[in-house]
Design an enzyme around this catalytic site. Sequence first.
Site, PDB file in Angstrom:
ATOM      1  N   ASP A  92     -35.136   1.018  17.182  1.00  0.00           N
ATOM      2  CA  ASP A  92     -34.089   0.324  17.936  1.00  0.00           C
ATOM      3  C   ASP A  92     -33.917   0.982  19.306  1.00  0.00           C
ATOM      4  O   ASP A  92     -33.514   2.150  19.398  1.00  0.00           O
ATOM      5  CB  ASP A  92     -32.763   0.364  17.177  1.00  0.00           C
ATOM      6  CG  ASP A  92     -32.735  -0.580  15.992  1.00  0.00           C
ATOM      7  OD1 ASP A  92     -33.697  -1.353  15.842  1.00  0.00           O
ATOM      8  OD2 ASP A  92     -31.760  -0.550  15.220  1.00  0.00           O
TER       9      ASP A  92
ATOM     10  N   LEU B 263     -44.382   0.053  12.432  1.00  0.00           N
ATOM     11  CA  LEU B 263     -44.299   0.856  13.650  1.00  0.00           C
ATOM     12  C   LEU B 263     -45.280   0.324  14.683  1.00  0.00           C
ATOM     13  O   LEU B 263     -46.316  -0.240  14.312  1.00  0.00           O
ATOM     14  CB  LEU B 263     -44.620   2.323  13.342  1.00  0.00           C
ATOM     15  CG  LEU B 263     -43.700   3.019  12.325  1.00  0.00           C
ATOM     16  CD1 LEU B 263     -44.246   4.402  11.988  1.00  0.00           C
ATOM     17  CD2 LEU B 263     -42.279   3.115  12.842  1.00  0.00           C
TER      18      LEU B 263
END
Length: 580
Positions: free
Chosen positions: A166, A453
């Site tokens: 984030d 990721l």
Amino acid sequence: MLATSPSSQVKVQPWGSCRRRASAPLPPASTGRLVVHSGRAAAASVRAVAAETAQTSPAPQPPPSDADEDKTLASYVPVFVMLPLEVITAENEVEGAGALRAQLRRLREAGVDGVMADVWWGIVERAGPARYEWRAYRELFRLAQEAGLKLQVIMSFHACGGNVGDAVNIPIPAWVREVGEADPDVFYTSPGGARNQEYLTIGVDDRPLFHGRTAIQLYADFMKSFRENMADFLESGLIVDIEVGLGPAGELRYPSYPESQGWAFPGIGQFQCYDRYLEENFRAAAAEAGHPEWELPDDAGEYNDTPDDTAFFTADGPDTPTYLTEKGKFFLTWYSNKLLEHGDRIMDEANKAFLGCTVKLAAKVSGIHWWYRHPSHAAELTAGYYNVGGRDGYGPVARMLARHDGAVLNFTCAEMRNSEQAQEALSGPEELVQQVLSAGWREGTEVACENALPRYDRRAYNQMLKNARPNGVGGARPRLAAVTYLRLTEQLLAGNKFRAFKTFVRKMHADQDYCPDPARYLRPLKPLERSRPAMPVDKLLEATSPEAPYPFDPETDMTVGGDLAEFIDWVFEKVEWVFG
């Protein structure tokens, strides 16, 4: 399922407004060939390396017939790319529309099928209860439409910020947080009393605490407003998937590992059911089971503990760990069942909101791969996935989703290999992906994947390709319904990274050109039908019986290349640097 009445505050258009119009076919993807402006010596060097690659490649084949192409298209997996988290600003504006338009065109040149966008509750309904502002999202959707890209949209009922990856802060609406200031128990709560404002606790799903509406009604009304205001995009076929946010990070789980509260990988996390609403529910359930003395766990450790630091999860102590006792099993069943019920009810509201629209519903399940090879699966348990030896924790989730007209199970960590993980974390991402995908396919629902990721390397791409088609092109096993790549950046669109990505897209498409018609690759879209009747919990829990997963090939047969390809990338990069 306990149905709730929709709020009268939102006007909904008739269900028939989402009939799909035929869309014009899009041009085929660019081949993406690179032209390097360099001297003859450099060009000869590149050609020599490329020739070495060609020696290991199959000989050119004649162009396929239509029948051959359709057969190969049966192995076509569409590729979507996540848009930046901040593509719509907190002020409800499209961030850098001109630059974004150029980026979307680049994605289309690469053969990408579409993009995924978060539709943030905290932005759209920030002005007040049932006051929705969709202007910026309409502009964003038009940009995707102009670029010839399809859309996956996420009903993002969570806050952005505090989780891995984030980069921006988008809280849930201020007027909802104000309710939480007066009553902090509307938020998930840790054993130590820390409140998590990322998502409302399951405990208030039926509590009319939000200006007369329950949490379920808040989510339902938002989705109805989206349908009303995006009817033209739904009818045109631009929007093909609607992923329904069911928890933190949009995933069906508890917020058991928040970085904002100090969690760090590979901590086991903490159970998140200590708000008074969930605690009351547990006490009532325990009393009904004949054990009014049972309390919520107090021996499950801290966020960053290992399983063997705790009495609840340990595999080392002389005593039976709590998770294997009668009390522990009762708690874990209650904890995971509350999550299933929550997901089932919101998916049912989504099904009613988009009934008749030519879309697929979807929900995301988190890839919690750390401690997967510990007997307790501690990190999965604190997140709400009751997955231990002799019990499949993902089968019930897949069975629940299947009843909602075959909603897609979207799973993460598709790029990860066991060998890349720290040994002390006892991770098993490869086995976890295999287990979850197999659970979805057994229950007859579609399965999609994404990387957890950001990765730009060919090793990660090859792993995603393997998981997309576990038995290769034309293999007997099912394939993924779609792959969504995390995420769109300038880095992705530059130099060697873009060349590798274009190859990845091409291989996901089974070496076929972009196909605008999902029916040709055996994923036809149809008007959404009403969910099947709610299942008794016992029927859902029958899916916990473990079964052997589908066999996966050790490597993909559609590789984007390995060490040699990486070397060619390096050569190209040096040539471009010298002559650029």
